[in-house]
Every structure is written in C-alpha cells, then in structure tokens.
Motif scaffolding. Structure first.
Motif, PDB file in Angstrom:
ATOM      1  N   MET A   1      31.264  49.681  42.807  1.00 31.50           N
ATOM      2  CA  MET A   1      31.944  48.418  42.741  1.00 31.50           C
ATOM      3  C   MET A   1      31.103  47.464  41.890  1.00 31.50           C
ATOM      4  SD  MET A   1      33.226  45.560  45.512  1.00 31.50           S
ATOM      5  CE  MET A   1      32.246  45.934  46.852  1.00 31.50           C
ATOM      6  N   CYS A   2      31.775  46.632  41.126  1.00 26.58           N
ATOM      7  CA  CYS A   2      31.117  45.662  40.263  1.00 26.58           C
ATOM      8  C   CYS A   2      31.632  44.267  40.616  1.00 26.58           C
ATOM      9  CB  CYS A   2      31.444  45.989  38.810  1.00 26.58           C
ATOM     10  SG  CYS A   2      30.597  44.914  37.655  1.00 26.58           S
ATOM     11  N   VAL A   3      30.709  43.316  40.746  1.00 21.06           N
ATOM     12  CA  VAL A   3      31.069  41.934  41.060  1.00 21.06           C
ATOM     13  C   VAL A   3      30.834  41.082  39.827  1.00 21.06           C
ATOM     14  CG1 VAL A   3      30.527  39.926  42.485  1.00 21.06           C
ATOM     15  CG2 VAL A   3      30.471  42.218  43.492  1.00 21.06           C
ATOM     16  N   HIS A   4      31.827  40.309  39.445  1.00 15.61           N
ATOM     17  CA  HIS A   4      31.710  39.382  38.316  1.00 15.61           C
ATOM     18  C   HIS A   4      31.710  37.962  38.869  1.00 15.61           C
ATOM     19  CE1 HIS A   4      32.426  42.420  35.228  1.00 15.61           C
ATOM     20  NE2 HIS A   4      33.230  42.968  36.128  1.00 15.61           N
ATOM     21  N   VAL A   5      30.807  37.134  38.372  1.00 12.60           N
ATOM     22  CA  VAL A   5      30.700  35.751  38.817  1.00 12.60           C
ATOM     23  C   VAL A   5      31.003  34.833  37.646  1.00 12.60           C
ATOM     24  CG1 VAL A   5      29.149  33.996  39.766  1.00 12.60           C
ATOM     25  CG2 VAL A   5      28.963  36.375  40.534  1.00 12.60           C
ATOM     26  N   THR A   6      31.821  33.826  37.896  1.00 14.30           N
ATOM     27  CA  THR A   6      32.170  32.819  36.894  1.00 14.30           C
ATOM     28  C   THR A   6      31.883  31.454  37.488  1.00 14.30           C
ATOM     29  OG1 THR A   6      33.940  34.213  36.037  1.00 14.30           O
ATOM     30  CG2 THR A   6      34.044  31.871  35.487  1.00 14.30           C
ATOM     31  N   GLN A   7      31.236  30.585  36.726  1.00 13.41           N
ATOM     32  CA  GLN A   7      30.998  29.220  37.196  1.00 13.41           C
ATOM     33  C   GLN A   7      31.956  28.288  36.475  1.00 13.41           C
ATOM     34  OE1 GLN A   7      27.001  27.735  36.880  1.00 13.41           O
ATOM     35  NE2 GLN A   7      27.594  25.694  37.511  1.00 13.41           N
ATOM     36  N   THR A   8      32.718  27.549  37.260  1.00 12.50           N
ATOM     37  CA  THR A   8      33.646  26.560  36.718  1.00 12.50           C
ATOM     38  C   THR A   8      33.871  25.494  37.786  1.00 12.50           C
ATOM     39  OG1 THR A   8      35.741  26.260  35.548  1.00 12.50           O
ATOM     40  CG2 THR A   8      35.760  27.775  37.413  1.00 12.50           C
ATOM     41  N   GLU A   9      34.448  24.402  37.422  1.00 14.24           N
ATOM     42  CA  GLU A   9      34.689  23.303  38.351  1.00 14.24           C
ATOM     43  C   GLU A   9      35.825  23.659  39.314  1.00 14.24           C
ATOM     44  OE1 GLU A   9      32.768  20.669  38.596  1.00 14.24           O
ATOM     45  OE2 GLU A   9      31.574  21.377  36.903  1.00 14.24           O
ATOM     46  N   PRO A  10      35.770  23.127  40.553  1.00 10.00           N
ATOM     47  CA  PRO A  10      36.841  23.400  41.518  1.00 10.00           C
ATOM     48  C   PRO A  10      38.226  23.017  41.001  1.00 10.00           C
ATOM     49  CG  PRO A  10      35.001  22.324  42.607  1.00 10.00           C
ATOM     50  CD  PRO A  10      34.704  22.312  41.128  1.00 10.00           C
ATOM     51  N   GLU A  11      38.286  21.957  40.182  1.00 11.34           N
ATOM     52  CA  GLU A  11      39.573  21.519  39.641  1.00 11.34           C
ATOM     53  C   GLU A  11      40.255  22.614  38.822  1.00 11.34           C
ATOM     54  OE1 GLU A  11      36.892  17.990  40.243  1.00 11.34           O
ATOM     55  OE2 GLU A  11      36.643  19.917  39.274  1.00 11.34           O
ATOM     56  N   ARG A  12      39.471  23.513  38.268  1.00 13.80           N
ATOM     57  CA  ARG A  12      40.026  24.649  37.510  1.00 13.80           C
ATOM     58  C   ARG A  12      40.071  25.911  38.349  1.00 13.80           C
ATOM     59  NH1 ARG A  12      37.141  24.092  31.582  1.00 13.80           N
ATOM     60  NH2 ARG A  12      38.079  22.095  31.069  1.00 13.80           N
ATOM     61  N   ALA A  13      39.060  26.080  39.211  1.00 14.68           N
ATOM     62  CA  ALA A  13      38.928  27.326  39.959  1.00 14.68           C
ATOM     63  C   ALA A  13      40.013  27.503  41.024  1.00 14.68           C
ATOM     64  CB  ALA A  13      37.546  27.394  40.609  1.00 14.68           C
ATOM     65  N   LEU A  14      40.373  26.424  41.735  1.00 12.52           N
ATOM     66  CA  LEU A  14      41.357  26.565  42.803  1.00 12.52           C
ATOM     67  C   LEU A  14      42.739  26.968  42.279  1.00 12.52           C
ATOM     68  CD1 LEU A  14      40.192  23.656  45.117  1.00 12.52           C
ATOM     69  CD2 LEU A  14      39.864  26.113  45.452  1.00 12.52           C
ATOM     70  N   PRO A  15      43.252  26.339  41.212  1.00  8.66           N
ATOM     71  CA  PRO A  15      44.519  26.831  40.656  1.00  8.66           C
ATOM     72  C   PRO A  15      44.399  28.272  40.122  1.00  8.66           C
ATOM     73  CG  PRO A  15      44.111  24.603  39.899  1.00  8.66           C
ATOM     74  CD  PRO A  15      42.855  25.067  40.597  1.00  8.66           C
ATOM     75  N   ALA A  16      43.229  28.629  39.585  1.00 11.14           N
ATOM     76  CA  ALA A  16      43.030  30.001  39.098  1.00 11.14           C
ATOM     77  C   ALA A  16      43.038  30.993  40.253  1.00 11.14           C
ATOM     78  CB  ALA A  16      41.725  30.092  38.302  1.00 11.14           C
ATOM     79  N   LEU A  17      42.566  30.572  41.418  1.00  8.61           N
ATOM     80  CA  LEU A  17      42.621  31.426  42.604  1.00  8.61           C
ATOM     81  C   LEU A  17      44.076  31.679  42.990  1.00  8.61           C
ATOM     82  CD1 LEU A  17      41.103  32.858  44.926  1.00  8.61           C
ATOM     83  CD2 LEU A  17      41.142  30.667  46.142  1.00  8.61           C
ATOM     84  N   LEU A  18      44.880  30.634  42.959  1.00  6.76           N
ATOM     85  CA  LEU A  18      46.316  30.790  43.253  1.00  6.76           C
ATOM     86  C   LEU A  18      46.987  31.734  42.263  1.00  6.76           C
ATOM     87  CD1 LEU A  18      47.932  27.389  44.278  1.00  6.76           C
ATOM     88  CD2 LEU A  18      47.956  29.546  45.509  1.00  6.76           C
ATOM     89  N   ALA A  19      46.556  31.672  41.015  1.00  7.65           N
ATOM     90  CA  ALA A  19      47.127  32.537  39.977  1.00  7.65           C
ATOM     91  C   ALA A  19      46.550  33.955  40.034  1.00  7.65           C
ATOM     92  CB  ALA A  19      46.866  31.926  38.601  1.00  7.65           C
ATOM     93  N   ARG A  20      45.642  34.190  40.992  1.00  5.82           N
ATOM     94  CA  ARG A  20      44.992  35.490  41.202  1.00  5.82           C
ATOM     95  C   ARG A  20      44.057  35.884  40.060  1.00  5.82           C
ATOM     96  NH1 ARG A  20      46.920  37.469  45.903  1.00  5.82           N
ATOM     97  NH2 ARG A  20      49.004  36.856  46.527  1.00  5.82           N
ATOM     98  N   ASP A  21      43.542  34.864  39.355  1.00  6.10           N
ATOM     99  CA  ASP A  21      42.508  35.125  38.352  1.00  6.10           C
ATOM    100  C   ASP A  21      41.168  35.394  39.031  1.00  6.10           C
ATOM    101  OD1 ASP A  21      44.387  34.674  36.367  1.00  6.10           O
ATOM    102  OD2 ASP A  21      43.770  32.593  36.045  1.00  6.10           O
ATOM    103  N   PHE A  22      40.997  34.884  40.256  1.00  6.75           N
ATOM    104  CA  PHE A  22      39.795  35.092  41.064  1.00  6.75           C
ATOM    105  C   PHE A  22      40.210  35.601  42.432  1.00  6.75           C
ATOM    106  CE2 PHE A  22      38.530  31.258  38.474  1.00  6.75           C
ATOM    107  CZ  PHE A  22      37.671  31.933  37.622  1.00  6.75           C
TER     108      PHE A  22
END
Length: 90
Positions: A1-22
């Motif tokens: 298994m491989c884990v990828h980490v991305t640092q971004t602001e919550p204002e971008r990360a939370l909608p990306a979570l909904l879009a299943r990007d994370f």
C-alpha cells in the motif's frame, strides 16, 4: 500500500474530499472561525492546540492575561501572514 500526502488549505481540501479526490482530510479551525462544513461529510475533533504569539523582543505594555490584547496592541507592526482568504489569516 502507498500513502500520498497533499498539503492544501481546508477551503480547498473539504470540497475535494466530497468530490472523492481525497480519502481523508486533516483540517485546522480557529476559535470563532469554523470551516464551512459541506453536507455529507463526517467530522471528528481530534485535539485542541493552543496558539502562541512569537515576538522578536518585548512588545511593550501588553496585557498577557487578555487573549486578544497583545495582537491588538501590535496592529501597526509588520506581521508574517497566511495567504489571503484563508481561515488562519482571518
């Protein structure tokens, strides 16, 4: 298994979570300034982390007992700030 980490602001990360990007987002919030909470996301508070104000030398007459006194007394001093539009800058 491989884990990828991305640092971004919550204002971008939370909608990306909904879009299943994370698969998971660890986000910070500041007192009195909660992140927008899109419907459909599950949230769990992990911890409280105190904020500290770092100064190169004594700031003069500041009331260290009042949480907002020191920042207000330093309003005319230069500050290192987070990017425009972020919760941390607010």
């Amino acid at each position: 298994m491989c884990v990828h980490v991305t640092q971004t602001e919550p204002e971008r990360a939370l909608p990306a979570l909904l879009a299943r990007d994370f698969d998971l987002v660890l986000a910070e919030e500041y007192p009195g300034n909660p992140n927008p909470r899109p419907a459909g996301l599950e949230q769990e508070d992990l911890l409280d982390d105190p904020l500290h104000l770092a100064l190169p030398e004594p700031a003069g007459d500041t009331d260290t007992e009042a949480p907002t006194a020191a920042p207000r007394s330093l309003a005319d001093h230069p500050w290192v700030m987070e990017p425009e539009g972020t919760a941390a800058r607010h």
